[in-house]
Design an enzyme around this catalytic site. Structure first.
Site, mmCIF file in Angstrom:
data_model
loop_
_atom_site.group_PDB
_atom_site.id
_atom_site.type_symbol
_atom_site.label_atom_id
_atom_site.label_comp_id
_atom_site.label_asym_id
_atom_site.label_seq_id
_atom_site.Cartn_x
_atom_site.Cartn_y
_atom_site.Cartn_z
ATOM 1 N N ASP A 46 37.411 38.002 33.220
ATOM 2 C CA ASP A 46 38.515 37.169 33.693
ATOM 3 C C ASP A 46 38.547 37.271 35.222
ATOM 4 O O ASP A 46 37.906 38.149 35.813
ATOM 5 C CB ASP A 46 39.812 37.692 33.063
ATOM 6 C CG ASP A 46 41.048 36.956 33.543
ATOM 7 O OD1 ASP A 46 40.975 35.736 33.752
ATOM 8 O OD2 ASP A 46 42.082 37.622 33.728
ATOM 9 N N PHE A 47 39.302 36.387 35.867
ATOM 10 C CA PHE A 47 39.388 36.434 37.331
ATOM 11 C C PHE A 47 40.717 37.027 37.787
ATOM 12 O O PHE A 47 40.774 38.161 38.249
ATOM 13 C CB PHE A 47 39.191 35.041 37.935
ATOM 14 C CG PHE A 47 39.191 35.055 39.441
ATOM 15 C CD1 PHE A 47 38.057 35.446 40.128
ATOM 16 C CD2 PHE A 47 40.322 34.714 40.156
ATOM 17 C CE1 PHE A 47 38.051 35.493 41.537
ATOM 18 C CE2 PHE A 47 40.333 34.748 41.541
ATOM 19 C CZ PHE A 47 39.200 35.139 42.230
ATOM 20 N N ASP A 48 41.814 36.284 37.646
ATOM 21 C CA ASP A 48 43.115 36.750 38.136
ATOM 22 C C ASP A 48 43.576 37.974 37.362
ATOM 23 O O ASP A 48 43.635 37.973 36.135
ATOM 24 C CB ASP A 48 44.154 35.634 38.003
ATOM 25 C CG ASP A 48 43.869 34.465 38.925
ATOM 26 O OD1 ASP A 48 44.199 34.549 40.114
ATOM 27 O OD2 ASP A 48 43.276 33.468 38.442
ATOM 28 N N ASP A 229 43.190 40.479 31.231
ATOM 29 C CA ASP A 229 44.489 41.108 31.465
ATOM 30 C C ASP A 229 45.693 40.317 30.957
ATOM 31 O O ASP A 229 46.827 40.745 31.165
ATOM 32 C CB ASP A 229 44.685 41.330 32.970
ATOM 33 C CG ASP A 229 45.017 40.032 33.693
ATOM 34 O OD1 ASP A 229 44.284 39.028 33.502
ATOM 35 O OD2 ASP A 229 46.027 39.995 34.410
#
Length: 287
Positions: A46-48, A229
């Protein structure tokens, strides 16, 4: 107390912050896991909140340099490395562009390899005019909202629109009002609602999410390390478990970690810094 993924109150969750010793064990486990069969392992990120800290305004998000460096090193060492995000591919590439990196954006509605052409789900493309109208409606609605809702940010993504309320004074009130508005638009247009960390997103009613994205990215692989997350990562968690092959699914600690995400992960790593250390040590072990 905890925040669930069904759109409940936004509160501090009950998971203890990952201590350095706990991270050390998770990192050891991750290094061992990928090292068993690196060429057959897919590393999905994931990124954020995973590679980048969650910030007040989505435009300000930036991947930790240590994670970017580790990704560059990992790409030739493992089966594949991919970003799996709710952001558009073009947005992701503006923040982290690496040759050979796979991108799955907008919950699988867009995809690309490195700087290559961005592919778009044709079913989703048909929704672009409707999404544009909903985006304009969201901007107008936010501009006319009551003063206590000041701080709402509308993020138009082309194939979806996200209403962020992180900068409002009362998150609980903002969540209730924003969620009600989004549900109303979903009922009117047929779009789907996705709840995230202090945001609500409207997406086309296409059978695509991080789970279907993960299905494509793990095809032909022998194992998978997935790190995420937020609620949008749960379909990927489930897809990887259904796949039935070797997997290590990690949640990323924060004060906003949804209870569902922490409970369904194999372990919880200590924030984007912990993710950067894990990726770096995996790369170091394989060099």
């Amino acid at each position: 107390m905890s925040r669930s993924c069904c759109g409940g109150r936004e509160e501090l969750n009950g998971f203890a912050l990952s201590a350095e010793g706990n991270d050390a064990e998770i990192i050891r486990r991750g290094v061992e896991f990928v090292g068993r069969n690196p060429s057959g392992c897919a590393v999905l990120l994931d990124f954020d909140g995973t590679l980048a800290h969650v910030v007040d305004h989505p435009d300000d998000a930036a991947a930790l340099p240590e994670s970017v460096e580790a990704i560059v090193r990992l790409i030739p060492l493992v089966g594949r490395v991919a970003l799996v995000s709710g952001r558009p591919v073009a947005d992701l590439r503006s923040r982290i562009e690496v040759d050979g990196l796979l991108y799955s954006g907008l919950y699988g509605l867009e995809h690309a390899i490195g700087a290559g052409e961005i592919g778009v789900d044709p079913k989703a493309a048909a929704w672009i005019p409707e999404v544009a109208m909903v985006t304009e409606a969201a901007i107008e609605w936010a501009a006319s909202a009551d003063a206590e809702l000041d701080g709402i940010v509308i993020e138009g993504k082309g194939l979806s629109v996200t209403l962020h309320y992180r900068m409002t004074a009362d998150h609980a009130l903002a969540h209730e009002v924003v969620a009600d508005w989004a549900r109303g638009e979903a009922a009117r247009t047929g779009m789907r609602v996705i709840f995230g960390k202090l945001n609500v997103e409207l997406v086309p009613p296409i059978d695509s999410d991080k789970g279907s994205a993960a299905d494509e990215l793990i095809a032909g692989m022998d194992s998978c390390l997935y790190i995420g997350d937020d609620c949008g990562d749960l379909p990927a968690f489930d897809a990887i478990r259904r796949w039935g092959r070797d997997s290590l699914v990690l949640a990323v600690q924060s004060s906003e970690l949804p209870a569902d995400v922490g409970e369904k992960a194999d372990a919880i790593i200590g924030g984007p810094q912990g993710v950067a250390r894990l990726l770096g040590q995996v790369a170091e072990s394989l060099d």
